[in-house]
Design a protein around this motif. Structure first.
Motif, PDB file in Angstrom:
ATOM      1  N   VAL A  23      46.773  33.490  47.311  1.00 44.99           N
ATOM      2  CA  VAL A  23      45.688  34.616  46.947  1.00 44.99           C
ATOM      3  C   VAL A  23      45.723  35.461  48.040  1.00 44.99           C
ATOM      4  N   GLN A  55      43.091  42.131  44.914  1.00 45.72           N
ATOM      5  CA  GLN A  55      43.400  40.788  45.070  1.00 45.72           C
ATOM      6  C   GLN A  55      44.687  40.535  44.440  1.00 45.72           C
ATOM      7  N   VAL A 112      41.573  29.944  49.354  1.00 41.61           N
ATOM      8  CA  VAL A 112      41.778  29.098  48.046  1.00 41.61           C
ATOM      9  C   VAL A 112      43.203  29.111  47.656  1.00 41.61           C
ATOM     10  N   ASN A 115      47.442  37.322  43.144  1.00 40.18           N
ATOM     11  CA  ASN A 115      47.654  35.977  42.989  1.00 40.18           C
ATOM     12  C   ASN A 115      49.098  35.781  42.699  1.00 40.18           C
ATOM     13  N   SER A 143      49.602  38.046  39.337  1.00 43.05           N
ATOM     14  CA  SER A 143      48.622  39.292  38.784  1.00 43.05           C
ATOM     15  C   SER A 143      47.779  39.566  39.850  1.00 43.05           C
ATOM     16  N   SER A 144      47.158  40.653  39.543  1.00 45.17           N
ATOM     17  CA  SER A 144      46.198  41.409  40.441  1.00 45.17           C
ATOM     18  C   SER A 144      44.842  42.188  39.748  1.00 45.17           C
ATOM     19  N   ARG A 145      44.102  42.004  40.802  1.00 44.88           N
ATOM     20  CA  ARG A 145      42.820  42.429  40.152  1.00 44.88           C
ATOM     21  C   ARG A 145      42.131  43.247  41.247  1.00 44.88           C
TER      22      ARG A 145
HETATM   23  C1  LIG Z   1      43.247  34.372  41.485  1.00 41.84           C
HETATM   24  O1  LIG Z   1      43.106  33.041  41.866  1.00 41.84           O
HETATM   25  C2  LIG Z   1      41.540  32.844  42.211  1.00 41.84           C
HETATM   26  C3  LIG Z   1      41.350  31.624  42.783  1.00 41.84           C
HETATM   27  O2  LIG Z   1      42.201  30.464  41.921  1.00 41.84           O
HETATM   28  C4  LIG Z   1      40.755  33.053  40.932  1.00 41.84           C
HETATM   29  O3  LIG Z   1      39.322  33.093  41.147  1.00 41.84           O
HETATM   30  C5  LIG Z   1      40.993  34.693  40.373  1.00 41.84           C
HETATM   31  O4  LIG Z   1      40.524  34.945  39.141  1.00 41.84           O
HETATM   32  C6  LIG Z   1      42.374  34.842  40.238  1.00 41.84           C
HETATM   33  N1  LIG Z   1      42.817  36.195  40.085  1.00 41.84           N
HETATM   34  C7  LIG Z   1      43.576  36.738  39.115  1.00 41.84           C
HETATM   35  C8  LIG Z   1      43.769  38.117  38.967  1.00 41.84           C
HETATM   36  O5  LIG Z   1      44.415  35.821  38.631  1.00 41.84           O
END
Ligand SMILES: *[C@@H]1O[C@H](CO)[C@@H](O)[C@H](O)[C@H]1NC(C)=O
Ligand SMILES: *[C@@H]1O[C@H](CO)[C@@H](O)[C@H](O)[C@H]1NC(C)=O
Ligand SMILES: *[C@@H]1O[C@H](CO)[C@@H](O)[C@H](O)[C@H]1NC(C)=O
Ligand SMILES: *[C@@H]1O[C@H](CO)[C@@H](O)[C@H](O)[C@H]1NC(C)=O
Ligand SMILES: *[C@@H]1O[C@H](CO)[C@@H](O)[C@H](O)[C@H]1NC(C)=O
Ligand SMILES: *[C@@H]1O[C@H](CO)[C@@H](O)[C@H](O)[C@H]1NC(C)=O
Ligand SMILES: *[C@@H]1O[C@H](CO)[C@@H](O)[C@H](O)[C@H]1NC(C)=O
Length: 390
Positions: free
Chosen positions: A243, A272, A228, A274, A267-269
């Protein structure tokens, strides 16, 4: 003649009664002559051993050996264990033993039996309250790394009823029914990313209890840059998103770029991260940018494809949609009118045929039918070629 025989028989009978009286014990004893000293209340968990020492006092002048001791639950007909005692003692010590019980309430009583079915039931009862087993298995889990074989150990308690059967279950997602992975105390597995954030349970199945322990599984894995990730030109700006997934959480960097060139945010979750960078489009004419990601398990680098996607092209997309609709209407209109022509010709043909049946099938109709198909096809190809151009 009859009287001597009669006398003999009476004598015999008396003799037998005498023997019986001798065997059946001497006299009927009083209740106070018996005593049972034992714990009357006991609380334990299912599967635990029951070991209760007790002391028995009985009148030797009334009870005869051999005699039997019968433990029963609630009612003397509900026999639990019976032991035969050959030696008569006024005072005996023994142990009431059971290899665990299922959850529930029990009331044990003791009955003695001797001679000619003479019995004595003690009024004292042992009240046993058996609760659910609270002792759960313990799972030893090593650090799990993707692709590296791991051994999990389930430590279960030895209960009175035995060690129990151990099995491993895997719950992929909340609400899903668990899958059986293996049986036994050891679980060998080579974790994949699929095991990440799932649950593994060790179930210990004992005779009277089933207990389990669940652990959350985390699998360390090297970073993977997801597809992505992309770069977009929006007006004057080039915006790139990279990502990356990994555990531990990876770091994302943009090689070949210096800090002064761009602004970035990330940002991270969960596992993952980004990372988004924004830089003036004019600074960067190359078609691709590289994104690099690493954690303690490894590092990866990939080219981020550039998607030409500007505010203008967005507007174009809309107009393309509009013209698509217009063409669709034209197609519908043309095919409708062609169909009207076709039907008219059909009617004419049918009339002609009616007049001369020997003639070949209507040639005109065939011509128009093929024309009809070809025309519509051409129209469509025009539309599709136009679409591909935009
Ligand atoms: C990171 O990017 C993906 C795809 O663009 C998105 O689905 C996801 O929610 C994003 N995550 C964060 C933590 O920003
Ligand atoms: C009952 O047994 C307990 C312990 O075994 C003892 O302390 C107590 O004296 C006994 N009682 C009688 C009446 O024998
Ligand atoms: C005495 O007990 C025996 C065996 O337990 C049984 O067969 C018999 O019928 C009993 N006799 C009486 C009189 O209850
Ligand atoms: C425990 O094991 C027995 C067989 O040994 C089986 O019948 C029973 O279904 C098992 N119970 C559970 C909860 O797994
Ligand atoms: C573990 O035990 C609980 C009850 O203590 C039960 O609700 C649960 O379904 C069990 N889990 C598995 C995976 O057997
Ligand atoms: C991205 O990857 C997924 C699977 O990992 C694949 O199904 C999908 O087609 C890919 N998309 C692109 C645009 O490459
Ligand atoms: C553009 O790409 C070329 C090679 O394809 C490379 O040498 C050059 O450094 C790149 N420019 C930037 C700004 O990264």
């Amino acid at each position: 003649m009859a009287s001597p025989l009669c006398c003999f028989m009476i004598l015999c009978l008396r003799f037998m009664v005498c023997i019986c009286q001798l065997q059946c014990g001497k006299e009927t004893p009083g209740r106070e002559e018996f005593s049972l000293n034992v714990t009357e209340h006991l609380n334990l968990e299912s599967g635990e051993c029951i070991r209760l020492p007790y002391e028995l006092i009985l009148p030797t002048r009334a009870v005869t050996a051999p005699y039997t001791k019968t433990w029963f639950n609630r009612d003397p007909s509900n026999i639990v264990t019976t032991t035969a005692v050959s030696e008569l003692k006024a005072q005996t010590r023994d142990i009431f033993f059971m290899r665990g019980l299922a959850q529930g309430e029990y009331q044990y009583g003791l009955q003695l039996e001797w001679g000619c079915n003479q019995t004595f039931v003690f009024s004292k009862r042992i009240h046993i309250q058996v609760s659910a087993l609270k002792k759960k298995p313990y799972i030893r889990m090593p650090v799990m790394t993707e692709g590296q074989p791991a051994v999990l150990l389930c430590e279960t308690l030895q209960l009175c009823t035995g060690t129990g059967l151990t099995r491993w279950e895997w719950t992929k997602a909340e609400g899903q029914s668990p899958l059986i992975l293996d049986y036994g105390a050891l679980l060998r597995l080579t974790p994949t990313e699929e095991y990440h954030n799932t649950h593994i349970t060790c179930v210990a199945n004992y005779t009277y209890a089933v207990v389990n322990t669940t652990v959350a599984v985390t699998v360390k894995f090297p970073p993977k840059i997801l597809n992505v990730s992309k770069c977009m030109v929006t007006g004057e700006q080039l915006v790139c998103v990279c990502v990356s997934r990994g555990d531990p959480l990876p770091v994302v960097s943009w090689p070949l770029l210096t800090f002064t060139e761009y602004s970035s945010s990330s940002s991270s979750r969960l596992q993952q991260v980004n990372s988004t960078i924004t830089l003036p489009a004019s600074h960067y004419n190359n078609a691709t940018l590289r994104c690099m990601s690493s954690n303690e398990l490894g590092h990866t680098e990939t080219e981020i494809p550039l998607q030409i996607y500007t505010e203008n092209s967005k507007a174009n997309d809309v107009s393309v949609l509009k013209s698509d609709a217009a063409y669709a209407w034209i197609v519908v209109g043309v095919s409708l009118s062609l169909n009207v022509v076709l039907i008219t010709i059909l009617i004419i043909c049918a009339r002609k045929r009616g007049k001369s049946r020997q003639k070949e099938p209507c040639e005109e109709m065939n011509t128009y039918a093929s024309l009809n198909v070809a025309d519509v096809g051409q129209l469509y190809s025009v539309i599709s070629s136009r679409n591909t151009k935009t």
